[in-house]
Scaffold this motif. Structure first.
Motif, short mmCIF file in Angstrom:
data_model
loop_
_atom_site.label_atom_id
_atom_site.label_comp_id
_atom_site.label_asym_id
_atom_site.label_seq_id
_atom_site.Cartn_x
_atom_site.Cartn_y
_atom_site.Cartn_z
N GLU A 1 88.99 124.86 -19.93
CA GLU A 1 88.41 124.75 -21.27
C GLU A 1 87.01 124.12 -21.28
O GLU A 1 86.30 124.19 -22.28
N ARG A 2 86.64 123.50 -20.18
CA ARG A 2 85.35 122.81 -20.15
C ARG A 2 84.20 123.80 -20.33
O ARG A 2 84.20 124.89 -19.75
N ILE A 3 83.22 123.41 -21.13
CA ILE A 3 82.11 124.29 -21.47
C ILE A 3 81.01 124.19 -20.41
O ILE A 3 80.62 123.09 -19.99
N LEU A 4 80.49 125.35 -19.99
CA LEU A 4 79.37 125.43 -19.05
C LEU A 4 78.12 125.82 -19.85
O LEU A 4 78.15 126.74 -20.66
N ASN A 5 77.02 125.13 -19.59
CA ASN A 5 75.72 125.44 -20.20
C ASN A 5 74.77 125.86 -19.09
O ASN A 5 74.63 125.16 -18.09
N MET A 6 74.10 127.01 -19.28
CA MET A 6 73.32 127.58 -18.19
C MET A 6 71.98 128.11 -18.68
O MET A 6 71.77 128.33 -19.87
N ILE A 7 71.08 128.34 -17.73
CA ILE A 7 69.82 129.03 -17.99
C ILE A 7 69.39 129.74 -16.71
O ILE A 7 69.50 129.18 -15.61
N HIS A 8 68.93 130.99 -16.84
CA HIS A 8 68.44 131.73 -15.69
C HIS A 8 67.07 131.19 -15.28
O HIS A 8 66.27 130.79 -16.13
N LYS B 1 64.93 136.44 -21.71
CA LYS B 1 65.13 137.66 -20.92
C LYS B 1 66.62 137.86 -20.65
O LYS B 1 67.11 138.99 -20.60
N HIS B 2 67.32 136.75 -20.45
CA HIS B 2 68.76 136.78 -20.18
C HIS B 2 69.41 135.83 -21.21
O HIS B 2 69.68 134.67 -20.90
N PRO B 3 69.69 136.34 -22.42
CA PRO B 3 70.19 135.47 -23.48
C PRO B 3 71.54 134.81 -23.17
O PRO B 3 71.83 133.75 -23.69
N THR B 4 72.35 135.47 -22.33
CA THR B 4 73.63 134.89 -21.95
C THR B 4 73.85 135.08 -20.44
O THR B 4 73.13 135.84 -19.79
N PHE B 5 74.87 134.44 -19.94
CA PHE B 5 75.19 134.55 -18.51
C PHE B 5 75.51 135.99 -18.13
O PHE B 5 75.33 136.38 -16.99
#
Length: 298
Positions: free
Chosen positions: A187-194, A275-279
């Motif tokens: 359930e833990r949330i991952l936050n990312m950026i390309h 350019k990559h709005p989501t994973f």
């Protein structure tokens, strides 16, 4: 613009190459001469100094229009962080103070947010990290924001989420190597950026960021660990990773958090378009790149 990039590594090198492409004169600062060839190939002028030793900066050229500090430790203890990030920032402020740039961008981390309840986190949300390393990053931000307030030093803070891209991405690599584990129910949330988006965000901050301001550098879709692995499993026709029991004490020491980081201010104020709005877009591009790399040449 005359641009100085402090730390020309995974982010700084493509950042410099893109700034060169846009017609700027770019200098890349590293501690050693080992990477000079790749800097020159990208059109970046190599400079050498150790920002943890203020005296080593004295012989460098001045009069930069833009400065980006994206030096990275690659891990280490809180003391290592204190030397590189906090003392490094203080040394850069002192060195540049006589001839300050028009903009100074520092890449911090969303790890300064200690929230663990899955809540939405904005730039004005409390930053109360548990991990000692994240506490040092928060101290570094404070040193820069104090300089912005008291000395009119044009510091802009980017709180950067987990960076992924070519040859990088912690959970992705673990999944490919069959070493990934679901933490509890995932359930833990991952936050990312390309990485390519981080390059774009830094340039947007150089052009339009407000000195003394903080912006979250994160994509549009925080995602649960389970949903991320489900997407990877479906994309690669592989099973989901096994479940590992969560250890609350280990998580506390590592500073593991659970929050959804908002990028609304970044998009509203800087007008950045991802350019990559989501994973999904970002990792689809990475999967295609890996497929092409496996194809026989000729």
């Amino acid at each position: 613009m005359r641009v100085l990039i402090v730390g020309c590594g995974y982010v700084g090198l493509p950042l410099g190459a893109e700034l060169v492409r846009q017609g700027n004169q770019v200098f890349g600062l590293r501690r050693s001469t080992a990477g000079d060839v790749e800097l020159k190939v990208a059109g970046i002028t190599p400079l050498h100094a150790d920002i943890t030793a203020g005296e080593s900066l004295a012989s460098l050229p001045h009069d930069f229009d833009w400065v980006v500090n994206c030096a990275a430790s690659g891990g280490g203890s809180a003391d290592d962080y204190r030397r590189l990030y906090l003392q490094g920032a203080r040394n850069l402020i002192e060195w540049l103070f006589a001839s300050p740039p028009k903009k100074f961008v520092y890449t911090s981390s969303t790890s300064v947010y200690g929230q663990n309840d899955g809540s939405l986190v904005k730039e004005n949300s409390p930053a109360e990290p548990q991990a000692d390393t994240a506490k040092v990053l928060l101290e570094t931000e404070k040193a820069l924001l104090d300089a912005a307030l008291q000395k009119k030093f044009p510091a802009v803070i980017l709180r950067v989420a987990g960076i992924y891209g070519p040859d990088r991405g912690h959970w992705f690599k673990q999944f490919l190597e069959d070493e990934a584990r679901l933490d509890g129910k995932g359930e833990r949330i991952l936050n990312m950026i390309h990485r390519d988006d981080l390059v774009g965000v830094i340039i947007a901050a150089l052009k339009s960021g407000r000195p003394g301001e903080i912006y979250n550098a994160v994509d549009d879709e925080p995602v649960s660990q389970l949903k991320f692995f489900e997407w990877l499993a479906a994309s690669l026709d592989k099973p989901l990773p096994p479940t590992a029991l969560e250890d609350a004490e280990v998580n506390r020491k590592r500073g593991v958090t659970n929050k959804k980081v908002s990028n609304r201010r970044l998009k509203m104020e800087l007008g950045y378009q991802f350019k990559h709005p989501t994973f999904r877009q970002g990792y689809t591009a990475e999967l295609i790149r890996l497929d092409r790399a496996d194809l026989p040449s000729g």
